[in-house]
Scaffold this active site. Structure first.
Site, PDB file in Angstrom:
ATOM      1  N   CYS A   1       3.677 -36.988 -48.218  1.00 33.91           N
ATOM      2  CA  CYS A   1       2.985 -37.545 -46.391  1.00 33.91           C
ATOM      3  C   CYS A   1       3.975 -38.491 -46.426  1.00 33.91           C
ATOM      4  O   CYS A   1       4.491 -38.862 -45.145  1.00 33.91           O
ATOM      5  CB  CYS A   1       1.433 -37.116 -45.710  1.00 33.91           C
ATOM      6  SG  CYS A   1       0.871 -38.203 -47.034  1.00 33.91           S
TER       7      CYS A   1
ATOM      8  N   HIS B   1      -3.734 -40.510 -45.649  1.00 33.11           N
ATOM      9  CA  HIS B   1      -2.556 -39.774 -45.363  1.00 33.11           C
ATOM     10  C   HIS B   1      -1.720 -40.222 -44.434  1.00 33.11           C
ATOM     11  O   HIS B   1      -2.524 -41.239 -43.252  1.00 33.11           O
ATOM     12  CB  HIS B   1      -3.173 -38.139 -43.920  1.00 33.11           C
ATOM     13  CG  HIS B   1      -2.866 -37.294 -43.747  1.00 33.11           C
ATOM     14  ND1 HIS B   1      -1.770 -37.027 -44.715  1.00 33.11           N
ATOM     15  CD2 HIS B   1      -1.443 -36.997 -42.169  1.00 33.11           C
ATOM     16  CE1 HIS B   1      -0.452 -36.529 -43.186  1.00 33.11           C
ATOM     17  NE2 HIS B   1      -0.841 -36.304 -41.948  1.00 33.11           N
TER      18      HIS B   1
END
Length: 685
Positions: free
Chosen positions: A379, A600
């Site tokens: 990510c 994330h």
């Protein structure tokens, strides 16, 4: 060594022809089976010089209907030489009534058969094409040999014999026979016999040694007889190799051959030799067909479709200038060093999440600008690329109209923005001086040995080094499909950034040289995100550097962000006082931020560039949020009230912290007293 040079030049000649004809899939197949090397001829002028075609090339340029490829120029020269000898022979046929006429006719047929062989080679698989071309005799004007059949002394009316290589009759430009001594060796015998018999039109082995080993050349008898029908049938097969299920009219050349042989006495055929000719034709007709290219996965192959004059390795047929590329195939030493800096061990491998991830865009209306993340792991790379793509879409030279118009992009525009975003990232990593682009060749370039675990990725990479941003942009526009649609797009960008920065420089960027770019569970480390956003793989997000006193006059130097970045960063770790994001990242050039929240990475952005320049904004503004892993179905618009009354801010801070979305906490690290409205969208907790 000479054989290798011939192979490289032959391959370059075939590639030049294919690129001129726009045969992308054929070039892709050829590059997959036989990749270019450092010895490949990558410049058309060099290829002309090696083949001594300068004179022919200049003549071709001034003609009204000039030919595009050097192979066609060579074939045309051979055919025109045959026409000249036919004219000269016609003028002097009284002096040489029979022998010269048959020699000239045979020469014309030989030249046409050579042309047919070349066309058939280009229709076969690229690897076979290149190998076959490497076995053809030299076709330069200085070394061209004119072939002919000699008349058998015992039967001048109807029987031909193939001359020996010691005493080969040739025809001069004036149309007279001459004798040329030729060195006799096995390779030359095999080549000449194959050309005469048409065997080279079919798929052959990849090298002369393998060809002789797999299919020994048959001995050519001292005399071979055939009627005009036999030669016509053989020529029809050679010229019509790929004309299945199509109607074909007899060509003028075949009609000419029919007329040339019509006066032969058909009753004097040697039946044994006729059977041998039939056997040869049967073998040719049943040879393996050229491979089908429909099933090839050409997205991860290197495609060449060049219209420029001087370069064989250009990157576009219509709009891109010539470009000479410095390509280096991956070796085990470099692959081992890459694994050390990425994972910390040459025995580690990329996870399936990384292997399957590329930069594919969403097809959801209103979110077509968004890159889709398939699974967790890469990510950090995806968010950095997403932010740079948004920079091009929102604030690029071609951006105009309302926000909705700028974000509802076409497939062509978003792909173009992707290639330019990647170019900016790699150019920063190369310190604005150089950059490297990793390309998937689709085949293994080295066999791993020792303490190295293969994962089928690094072994297939060739990397291209460029010295200007324009060249980098051209290379990426050509190979952008590998990043957008290929199976290893995310990995290719990571490798490209590392090689652009160089492994040694990345180690010096880090606080601890043994740090890695991919951490536990396949997550991106801060060093990798900083490398893509700022061009340096530093370990921290504060401004400049920080010295920590270690006692006894020693200190530890911690490295941060040296200059203001185009793209910013907001981190949930700052809310918990684990780190401090400096102004170089918190206040970027463009109002786009990569958000680090709970291991994330996602993206926040604003359509107004004024937000980046106004440090004390008072009025409310909108931020848009995109998370490639969240399977968004519609845009998420947040309205930010940067300076709310103290009572409102206090009541909001007194709320249960577990009910405050982490994204809001990240936003408040920049706008401390901000209140966030989710505008009828469910908050992301």
């Amino acid at each position: 060594m000479m054989g290798k040079d011939v192979e490289e030049v032959s391959a370059s000649l075939v590639r030049e022809y294919l690129s001129r004809k726009g045969l992308k899939k054929t070039i892709a197949c050829m590059d997959e089976e036989l990749p270019r090397t450092n010895s490949s001829v990558n410049n058309r002028s060099d290829l002309r010089r090696i083949l001594h075609l300068e004179g022919l090339y200049k003549q071709n340029k001034v003609e009204e209907h000039s030919l595009k490829s050097m192979l066609e120029i060579i074939v045309k020269d051979r055919m025109s030489e045959g026409d000249k000898t036919k004219v000269g022979n016609h003028d002097d046929k009284q002096a040489y009534p029979l022998e010269q006429t048959m020699s000239i006719s045979s020469l014309d047929m030989s030249v046409k058969r050579d042309q047919s062989c070349m066309e058939s080679l280009l229709c076969d698989s690229p690897r076979s094409s290149e190998s076959s071309m490497s076995q053809l005799p030299s076709q330069t004007p200085e070394n061209t040999r004119k072939k002919s059949f000699a008349v058998h002394p015992e039967s001048e009316k109807s029987v031909y014999r193939l001359p020996s290589s010691h005493d080969l009759p040739t025809v001069s430009k004036e149309g007279f026979l001459s004798e040329k001594k030729i060195l006799d060796n096995d390779n030359q015998k095999n080549r000449s016999s194959r050309i005469r018999r048409g065997i080279m039109a079919g798929p052959i082995a990849s090298s002369l040694h393998e060809s002789n080993r797999r299919r020994p050349a048959r001995k050519v008898p001292s005399s071979v007889t055939a009627t005009s029908e036999d030669f016509r049938e053989s020529a029809n097969w050679t010229n019509g190799l790929n004309t299945t299920n199509t109607k074909s009219n007899p060509s003028s050349s075949l009609e000419g051959e029919s007329r040339m042989f019509s006066n032969l006495n058909k009753g004097t055929i040697d039946h044994n030799r006729h059977e041998r000719m039939s056997e040869v034709k049967h073998r040719l007709k049943n040879s393996a067909p050229s491979p089908k290219l429909d099933g090839l996965h050409v997205l991860e192959m290197v495609l060449d479709d060049i219209e420029n004059e001087e370069s064989l390795c250009g990157v576009s047929r219509t709009s891109m200038p010539e470009l000479s590329l410095d390509k280096t195939p991956m070796d085990q030493m470099t692959a081992t060093a890459l694994k050390e800096i990425i994972f910390g061990s040459p025995m580690a491998c990329f996870t399936e999440e990384w292997k399957q991830q590329n930069f594919t865009f969403s097809d959801t209306p209103g979110l077509k600008y968004g890159i889709v993340q398939k699974k967790g792991g890469p990510c950090g790379v995806l968010a950095a690329v997403q932010a740079c793509v948004l920079q091009k879409l929102l604030f690029g030279e071609s951006s105009s109209g309302s926000l909705d118009q700028r974000l509802e992009v076409s497939n062509v525009l978003r792909t173009k923005c992707l290639s330019r975003a990647l170019a900016d990232m790699l150019w920063r990593a190369g310190n604005m001086k150089r950059a490297v682009v990793a390309i998937n060749t689709g085949r293994s370039l080295f066999i791993p040995i020792g303490r190295y675990k293969s994962d089928g990725i690094l072994e297939m990479i060739t990397y291209v080094t460029v010295d200007t941003l324009d060249d980098l942009t051209l290379v990426l526009e050509k190979h952008v499909r590998q990043f957008e649609s290929g199976p290893f797009g995310c990995i290719l960008l990571t490798i490209s950034a590392i090689l652009s920065r160089t492994i040694a420089t990345i180690q010096s960027d880090m606080d601890v040289p043994t740090s890695t770019l991919i951490g536990a569970h396949g997550y991106c480390t801060q060093e990798l995100v900083n490398l893509l956003l700022c061009g340096r793989a530093v370990s921290n997000v504060f401004d400049d550097e920080m010295k920590l006193d270690s006692g006894n006059g020693n200190f530890t130097l911690l490295k941060g962000i040296k200059t203001r970045c185009n793209i910013g960063l907001l981190s949930l770790f700052e809310h918990y006082n684990i780190c401090k994001v400096g102004s170089h990242l918190k206040t970027p050039t463009f109002p786009i931020w990569v958000v680090c929240s709970e291991s994330h990475f996602s993206v926040l952005f604003c359509s107004s560039e004024d937000l980046a320049t106004d440090h004390c904004i008072e009025e409310e503004f909108d931020l848009y949020y995109y998370d490639g892993l969240a399977n968004q179905q519609e845009p998420i618009r947040l309205t930010i009230y940067p300076h709310c009354p103290a009572e409102a801010a206090q009541s909001d801070s007194d709320a249960d912290s577990d009910l405050i979305p982490p994204l809001e906490l990240c936003i408040r690290t920049k706008w401390r007293n901000a209140v966030v409205s989710w505008n009828d969208t469910d908050p992301i907790l």
